[in-house]
Design a protein around this motif. Structure first.
Motif, PDB file in Angstrom:
ATOM      1  N   ALA A  12     -48.655  83.964  78.955  1.00  0.00           N
ATOM      2  CA  ALA A  12     -46.940  84.010  78.340  1.00  0.00           C
ATOM      3  C   ALA A  12     -46.808  83.022  77.392  1.00  0.00           C
ATOM      4  O   ALA A  12     -45.716  83.073  76.293  1.00  0.00           O
ATOM      5  N   ASP A  13     -47.389  81.945  77.397  1.00  0.00           N
ATOM      6  CA  ASP A  13     -47.135  80.629  76.421  1.00  0.00           C
ATOM      7  C   ASP A  13     -47.623  81.046  74.994  1.00  0.00           C
ATOM      8  O   ASP A  13     -47.511  80.300  74.084  1.00  0.00           O
ATOM      9  N   ARG A  14     -48.501  82.310  74.796  1.00  0.00           N
ATOM     10  CA  ARG A  14     -49.198  82.186  73.714  1.00  0.00           C
ATOM     11  C   ARG A  14     -48.342  83.204  72.811  1.00  0.00           C
ATOM     12  O   ARG A  14     -47.276  83.676  73.003  1.00  0.00           O
ATOM     13  N   SER A  15     -48.750  83.261  71.368  1.00  0.00           N
ATOM     14  CA  SER A  15     -48.032  84.137  70.456  1.00  0.00           C
ATOM     15  C   SER A  15     -48.664  85.141  69.870  1.00  0.00           C
ATOM     16  O   SER A  15     -49.466  85.148  68.738  1.00  0.00           O
ATOM     17  N   PRO A  16     -48.789  86.221  70.460  1.00  0.00           N
ATOM     18  CA  PRO A  16     -49.660  87.490  70.094  1.00  0.00           C
ATOM     19  C   PRO A  16     -49.604  87.897  68.709  1.00  0.00           C
ATOM     20  O   PRO A  16     -50.381  88.117  67.807  1.00  0.00           O
ATOM     21  N   ARG A  17     -48.156  87.826  68.092  1.00  0.00           N
ATOM     22  CA  ARG A  17     -48.019  88.087  66.712  1.00  0.00           C
ATOM     23  C   ARG A  17     -48.603  87.239  65.614  1.00  0.00           C
ATOM     24  O   ARG A  17     -49.370  87.761  64.747  1.00  0.00           O
ATOM     25  N   LEU A  18     -48.523  85.848  65.974  1.00  0.00           N
ATOM     26  CA  LEU A  18     -49.352  84.727  65.274  1.00  0.00           C
ATOM     27  C   LEU A  18     -50.894  85.208  65.339  1.00  0.00           C
ATOM     28  O   LEU A  18     -51.545  84.996  64.059  1.00  0.00           O
ATOM     29  N   GLU A  19     -51.365  85.537  66.514  1.00  0.00           N
ATOM     30  CA  GLU A  19     -52.768  85.677  66.506  1.00  0.00           C
ATOM     31  C   GLU A  19     -53.298  86.812  65.535  1.00  0.00           C
ATOM     32  O   GLU A  19     -54.177  86.902  64.929  1.00  0.00           O
ATOM     33  N   VAL A  20     -52.482  87.805  65.519  1.00  0.00           N
ATOM     34  CA  VAL A  20     -52.729  89.053  64.774  1.00  0.00           C
ATOM     35  C   VAL A  20     -52.614  88.484  63.302  1.00  0.00           C
ATOM     36  O   VAL A  20     -53.478  88.778  62.474  1.00  0.00           O
ATOM     37  N   LEU A  21     -51.737  87.873  62.820  1.00  0.00           N
ATOM     38  CA  LEU A  21     -51.477  87.426  61.616  1.00  0.00           C
ATOM     39  C   LEU A  21     -52.718  86.288  60.960  1.00  0.00           C
ATOM     40  O   LEU A  21     -52.993  86.472  60.177  1.00  0.00           O
ATOM     41  N   LEU A  22     -52.812  85.552  61.892  1.00  0.00           N
ATOM     42  CA  LEU A  22     -54.068  84.583  61.600  1.00  0.00           C
ATOM     43  C   LEU A  22     -55.402  85.353  61.301  1.00  0.00           C
ATOM     44  O   LEU A  22     -56.193  85.098  60.323  1.00  0.00           O
ATOM     45  N   VAL A  23     -55.451  86.369  62.052  1.00  0.00           N
ATOM     46  CA  VAL A  23     -56.771  87.249  62.059  1.00  0.00           C
ATOM     47  C   VAL A  23     -57.133  88.019  60.748  1.00  0.00           C
ATOM     48  O   VAL A  23     -57.868  87.815  60.018  1.00  0.00           O
ATOM     49  N   LEU A  24     -55.705  88.637  60.475  1.00  0.00           N
ATOM     50  CA  LEU A  24     -55.501  89.298  59.051  1.00  0.00           C
ATOM     51  C   LEU A  24     -55.686  88.282  57.912  1.00  0.00           C
ATOM     52  O   LEU A  24     -56.340  88.731  57.050  1.00  0.00           O
ATOM     53  N   ALA A  25     -55.059  87.207  58.077  1.00  0.00           N
ATOM     54  CA  ALA A  25     -54.983  86.385  57.062  1.00  0.00           C
ATOM     55  C   ALA A  25     -56.444  85.528  56.596  1.00  0.00           C
ATOM     56  O   ALA A  25     -56.714  85.396  55.407  1.00  0.00           O
ATOM     57  N   LEU A  26     -57.092  85.600  57.682  1.00  0.00           N
ATOM     58  CA  LEU A  26     -58.775  85.253  57.571  1.00  0.00           C
ATOM     59  C   LEU A  26     -59.627  86.011  56.922  1.00  0.00           C
ATOM     60  O   LEU A  26     -60.826  86.059  56.865  1.00  0.00           O
ATOM     61  N   SER A  27     -59.067  87.526  56.986  1.00  0.00           N
ATOM     62  CA  SER A  27     -60.255  88.811  56.757  1.00  0.00           C
ATOM     63  C   SER A  27     -59.520  89.751  56.131  1.00  0.00           C
ATOM     64  O   SER A  27     -59.154  89.613  54.803  1.00  0.00           O
ATOM     65  N   LEU A  28     -59.382  90.883  56.653  1.00  0.00           N
ATOM     66  CA  LEU A  28     -58.828  92.036  55.693  1.00  0.00           C
ATOM     67  C   LEU A  28     -57.617  92.294  55.241  1.00  0.00           C
ATOM     68  O   LEU A  28     -57.212  92.593  54.160  1.00  0.00           O
ATOM     69  N   GLY A  29     -56.427  91.167  55.598  1.00  0.00           N
ATOM     70  CA  GLY A  29     -55.260  90.913  55.208  1.00  0.00           C
ATOM     71  C   GLY A  29     -55.508  90.266  53.612  1.00  0.00           C
ATOM     72  O   GLY A  29     -54.705  90.412  52.975  1.00  0.00           O
ATOM     73  N   GLN A  30     -56.193  89.249  53.970  1.00  0.00           N
ATOM     74  CA  GLN A  30     -56.324  88.491  52.604  1.00  0.00           C
ATOM     75  C   GLN A  30     -57.271  89.081  51.442  1.00  0.00           C
ATOM     76  O   GLN A  30     -56.838  89.196  50.408  1.00  0.00           O
ATOM     77  N   SER A  31     -57.993  89.974  52.075  1.00  0.00           N
ATOM     78  CA  SER A  31     -58.708  91.173  50.972  1.00  0.00           C
ATOM     79  C   SER A  31     -57.765  91.762  50.643  1.00  0.00           C
ATOM     80  O   SER A  31     -57.920  92.167  49.319  1.00  0.00           O
ATOM     81  N   ALA A  32     -56.666  92.499  51.087  1.00  0.00           N
ATOM     82  CA  ALA A  32     -55.806  93.436  50.718  1.00  0.00           C
ATOM     83  C   ALA A  32     -54.994  92.869  49.651  1.00  0.00           C
ATOM     84  O   ALA A  32     -54.499  93.285  48.718  1.00  0.00           O
ATOM     85  N   VAL A  33     -54.355  91.550  49.905  1.00  0.00           N
ATOM     86  CA  VAL A  33     -53.854  90.880  48.930  1.00  0.00           C
ATOM     87  C   VAL A  33     -54.498  90.582  47.718  1.00  0.00           C
ATOM     88  O   VAL A  33     -53.861  90.982  46.544  1.00  0.00           O
ATOM     89  N   TYR A  34     -55.635  90.257  47.726  1.00  0.00           N
ATOM     90  CA  TYR A  34     -56.544  89.909  46.676  1.00  0.00           C
ATOM     91  C   TYR A  34     -56.812  91.397  45.722  1.00  0.00           C
ATOM     92  O   TYR A  34     -57.020  91.373  44.614  1.00  0.00           O
TER      93      TYR A  34
END
Length: 257
Positions: A12-34
């Motif tokens: 309950a103390d974690r931030s699931p939305r942040l976890e998704v954003l971190l994974v995407l920012a380090l992988s395919l989300g980053q690729s999408a921006v580039y």
């Protein structure tokens, strides 16, 4: 006495939305921006049909340094997959078995993956040809490694890297976290497909549309059957045939022109 630091262990103390954003920012989300920036660059440079997109390029003129770079590139690209699986286990209590990323049904997974490969492969070729004819897709050179003894194994590993990275994160990870964003099953399928298409946009409009459709089909199948492995297999076969086939016969028969 050293002060005790607080330790967060409750889900309950974690931030699931942040976890998704971190994974995407380090992988395919980053690729999408580039990819979007690359697409805009190409649009303002020359007609898309007159440009070329190169994949699997050599990273050094020295063979064994090139091999080292290629293997490191593949290895580190898979770290976000490990991170996503870690978050799935830590936050949602889901394992690789829960998302079907295992070898418990090898024959069924292989059969489904092969069938999807045949169906999607024909569609992909058709959209690529149409895009080239309309001038909205760049010429795709899928393999540009020098002819070393390790070139084909590296291309196969590269195909496996793309398959695992995209299907585990785009389908299993995002699908499991959809409720934290208030998304329905259909909504997460569409969002995932849009992201999938966007990080192929640097190749042109045709690959964007082709991968968007592929994302819709793969997303529906994953939500229907709950196993990501057949989709990993299908994606691997698509990329493996594309990469190795281009290297062996592509230039000789004019593929990519």
């Amino acid at each position: 006495m050293r002060p005790q630091l607080p330790v967060v262990t409750s889900r309950a103390d974690r931030s699931p939305r942040l976890e998704v954003l971190l994974v995407l920012a380090l992988s395919l989300g980053q690729s999408a921006v580039y990819s979007l920036v690359s697409f805009l660059d190409k649009l303002t440079r020359a007609p898309l049909g007159e440009q070329t997109t190169s994949l699997n390029n050599s990273l050094s003129t020295r063979p064994y340094l090139d091999l080292t770079y290629q293997l490191l590139d593949i290895l580190f690209a898979l770290v976000p997959v490990v991170l996503s699986l870690y978050f799935l286990r830590l936050t949602l209590g889901r394992t690789v078995h829960d998302i079907g990323f295992d070898l418990r049904r090898p024959f069924r997974d292989l059969l489904m993956g092969a069938a999807l490969f045949l169906a999607m492969g024909l569609g992909t070729l058709g959209l690529y040809a149409a895009g080239r004819a309309l001038g909205i897709t760049t010429a795709l050179h899928a393999a540009n490694l020098a002819e070393y003894w390790w070139s084909i194994p590296v291309l196969l590993l590269s195909a496996a890297r793309h398959a695992i990275l995209e299907e585990v994160i785009m389908l299993a990870f995002l699908g499991a976290y959809r409720r934290f964003f208030g998304l329905s099953t259909m909504a997460v399928i569409v969002v995932s497909a849009l992201v999938r298409g966007s990080y192929h946009l640097y190749q042109g409009v045709g690959p964007f549309l082709g991968n968007f459709v592929m994302g819709l089909v793969f997303g529906w199948i994953y939500q229907r059957y709950g196993r990501v492995m057949p989709l990993v297999i299908a994606h691997f076969l698509l990329d493996a045939v594309g990469f190795v086939g281009f290297m062996l016969i592509g230039p000789a028969i004019g593929i990519g022109n």
